[in-house]
Scaffold this active site. Structure first.
Site, mmCIF file in Angstrom:
data_model
loop_
_atom_site.group_PDB
_atom_site.id
_atom_site.type_symbol
_atom_site.label_atom_id
_atom_site.label_comp_id
_atom_site.label_asym_id
_atom_site.label_seq_id
_atom_site.Cartn_x
_atom_site.Cartn_y
_atom_site.Cartn_z
ATOM 1 N N ARG A 219 0.847 -1.205 0.000
ATOM 2 C CA ARG A 219 0.000 0.000 0.000
ATOM 3 C C ARG A 219 0.881 1.253 0.000
ATOM 4 N NH1 ARG A 219 1.442 2.133 4.129
ATOM 5 N NH2 ARG A 219 0.324 3.984 3.450
ATOM 6 N N CYS B 150 -1.800 9.537 7.890
ATOM 7 C CA CYS B 150 -1.538 8.312 7.126
ATOM 8 C C CYS B 150 -0.042 7.979 7.159
ATOM 9 C CB CYS B 150 -2.070 8.443 5.705
ATOM 10 S SG CYS B 150 -2.248 6.839 4.857
ATOM 11 N N LYS C 101 3.159 11.301 -8.945
ATOM 12 C CA LYS C 101 1.799 11.458 -8.401
ATOM 13 C C LYS C 101 0.966 12.461 -9.188
ATOM 14 C CE LYS C 101 3.542 9.102 -4.910
ATOM 15 N NZ LYS C 101 3.791 9.690 -3.613
ATOM 16 N N ARG D 98 -6.776 -0.998 -7.421
ATOM 17 C CA ARG D 98 -7.231 0.169 -6.645
ATOM 18 C C ARG D 98 -7.241 1.373 -7.593
ATOM 19 N NH1 ARG D 98 -4.239 1.144 -1.096
ATOM 20 N NH2 ARG D 98 -6.180 2.248 -0.610
ATOM 21 N N ASP E 258 -1.760 10.708 -3.160
ATOM 22 C CA ASP E 258 -2.004 9.605 -4.102
ATOM 23 C C ASP E 258 -2.132 10.128 -5.516
ATOM 24 O OD1 ASP E 258 -3.056 8.557 -1.360
ATOM 25 O OD2 ASP E 258 -2.601 6.833 -2.640
ATOM 26 N N ALA F 180 1.157 5.027 -2.375
ATOM 27 C CA ALA F 180 1.258 5.232 -3.821
ATOM 28 C C ALA F 180 2.623 4.864 -4.411
ATOM 29 C CB ALA F 180 0.924 6.688 -4.135
HETATM 30 C C1 RUB Z 1 -1.809 5.857 1.455
HETATM 31 C C2 RUB Z 1 -1.797 7.349 1.401
HETATM 32 C C3 RUB Z 1 -0.446 8.014 1.316
HETATM 33 C C4 RUB Z 1 -0.095 8.225 -0.163
HETATM 34 C C5 RUB Z 1 1.345 8.686 -0.350
HETATM 35 O O1 RUB Z 1 -3.119 5.328 1.394
HETATM 36 O O2 RUB Z 1 -2.803 8.012 1.348
HETATM 37 O O3 RUB Z 1 -0.453 9.256 1.940
HETATM 38 O O4 RUB Z 1 -0.265 7.024 -0.896
HETATM 39 O O5 RUB Z 1 2.228 7.659 0.052
HETATM 40 P P1 RUB Z 1 -3.317 3.723 1.500
HETATM 41 P P2 RUB Z 1 3.709 7.580 -0.556
HETATM 42 O O6 RUB Z 1 -2.731 3.287 2.799
HETATM 43 O O7 RUB Z 1 -4.798 3.534 1.412
HETATM 44 O O8 RUB Z 1 -2.597 3.115 0.302
HETATM 45 O O9 RUB Z 1 4.348 8.898 -0.258
HETATM 46 O O10 RUB Z 1 4.374 6.438 0.182
HETATM 47 O O11 RUB Z 1 3.595 7.335 -2.017
#
Ligand code: RUB
Length: 316
Positions: free
Chosen positions: A22, A130, A235, A65, A199, A24
């Site tokens: 999980r 998160c 992103k 997803r 995301d 992004a």
């Molecule tokens: C994860 C989430 C993170 C982004 C960025 O949601 O919202 O803030 O994906 O993460 P979930 P990163 O747990 O539902 O996947 O910076 O690691 O790409």
């Protein structure tokens, strides 16, 4: 289920679906590696069959997803590398593109970390929501610069990704205070920056991130606390330049409440959106590996990186 898809690719798709894989950036890295495996394990004897297998694998991964645009961006990057006219050549194309993609992702995150760290001062307190590897790269770089950073970490119901953030910050030597999501406003007075990941970032500068980000940003703006989004260019959502909107994933209600308790409550409707949209006016800076941008100007970078139009990753 498409029989052409290699079992290892299906396993990775399942793990993304169930959120064992999980976040992004991590999802993007996993799908690039999955396409690499599909290419390496293919016993196709002609280029068209090989391309068909890769497209089928990409579609299976894509359908896991819907919100993190890093997923189709990763698929597009790897599939676009297929230029050879032979099966062996195509296999090498995919392996090379996937390796290049994963290396670029890692480099982008570390470059972004340096930019984000410049915004953090010695002694600053951040609030997180998160778990974002891009956001944590900024903290890690600041700590490596010798800055003392402290963190207030929202637990992030219903999946508690804040626990992962708390553990990783602790491993960096950052003192952590863990709070329930609804306590965020109470503690914003003690915070110098809200720091979150993304995301997807839309062409108008809206930030799509874990549900609760927008409420946190509105509260932070009300208190005058700057909101910083760490999001490598992976992103950026190219489709939003041509009017597409970002699909917000609705997840199983069992993540919130079990069937028995639900029945005791008289079976109310339960909603479990995984993400929300923070309008650009609540975001102070989007930090990327190409520098920091006010959200309203991110579209300039998007045009430079993606051009004006994009297709589904597997459409030729
Ligand atoms: C994860 C989430 C993170 C982004 C960025 O949601 O919202 O803030 O994906 O993460 P979930 P990163 O747990 O539902 O996947 O910076 O690691 O790409």
């Amino acid at each position: 289920m498409d029989e052409r898809v290699h079992p290892e690719v299906r396993r990775i798709a399942d793990e993304i679906d169930t959120m064992e894989i999980r976040g992004a950036a991590t999802i993007a890295d996993a799908v690039a590696r999955a396409l690499r495996t599909q290419a390496q394990e293919s016993d196709a004897t002609d280029p068209e069959t090989f391309r068909g297998e890769l497209r089928a694998a990409a579609r299976t991964l894509y359908e896991t997803r819907p919100t993190a645009v890093s997923l189709p961006n990763a698929l597009r990057y790897v599939l676009r590398g297929m230029s050879s006219t032979t099966v062996e050549g195509l296999r090498q194309n995919v392996v090379d593109s996937a390796d290049e993609f994963c290396a670029r992702l890692e480099r982008a995150q570390s470059d972004l970390g340096q930019v984000g760290a410049n915004r953090l001062r010695d002694g600053d307190v951040i609030m997180t929501h998160c778990h974002s590897t891009d956001a944590l790269a900024c903290v890690e770089a600041a700590v490596e610069q010798g800055k003392h950073i402290e963190a207030i970490v929202k637990e992030t119901r219903p999946r508690n990704q804040g626990h992962i953030t708390a553990r990783e910050l602790h491993e960096m030597g950052v003192p952590v205070t863990l709070i329930v999501d609804s306590a965020a406003r109470r503690y914003l007075n003690d915070v110098d920056h809200v720091l979150v990941g993304a995301d997807a970032v839309a062409a108008d500068g809206s930030v799509i991130n874990k549900i609760g980000t927008s409420g946190l940003a509105v509260n932070a703006r009300d208190r005058g606390t700057p909101i910083m989004v760490a999001a490598q260019t992976l992103k950026l959502h190219p489709g939003t330049m041509t009017g597409h909107t970002v699909d917000i994933e609705m997840r199983d209600t069992e993540e919130i409440i079990d069937d028995e308790t639900l029945a005791e409550l008289g079976n109310p409707t339960v909603k479990n959106p995984a993400f929300d949209v923070t309008p650009p006016r609540y975001v102070d800076a989007i930090v990327t590996e190409r520098g920091q941008f006010p959200p309203e100007s991110i579209v300039i970078l998007m045009r430079e990186l993606f051009g004006e139009g994009t297709t589904e990753p597997w459409v030729e």
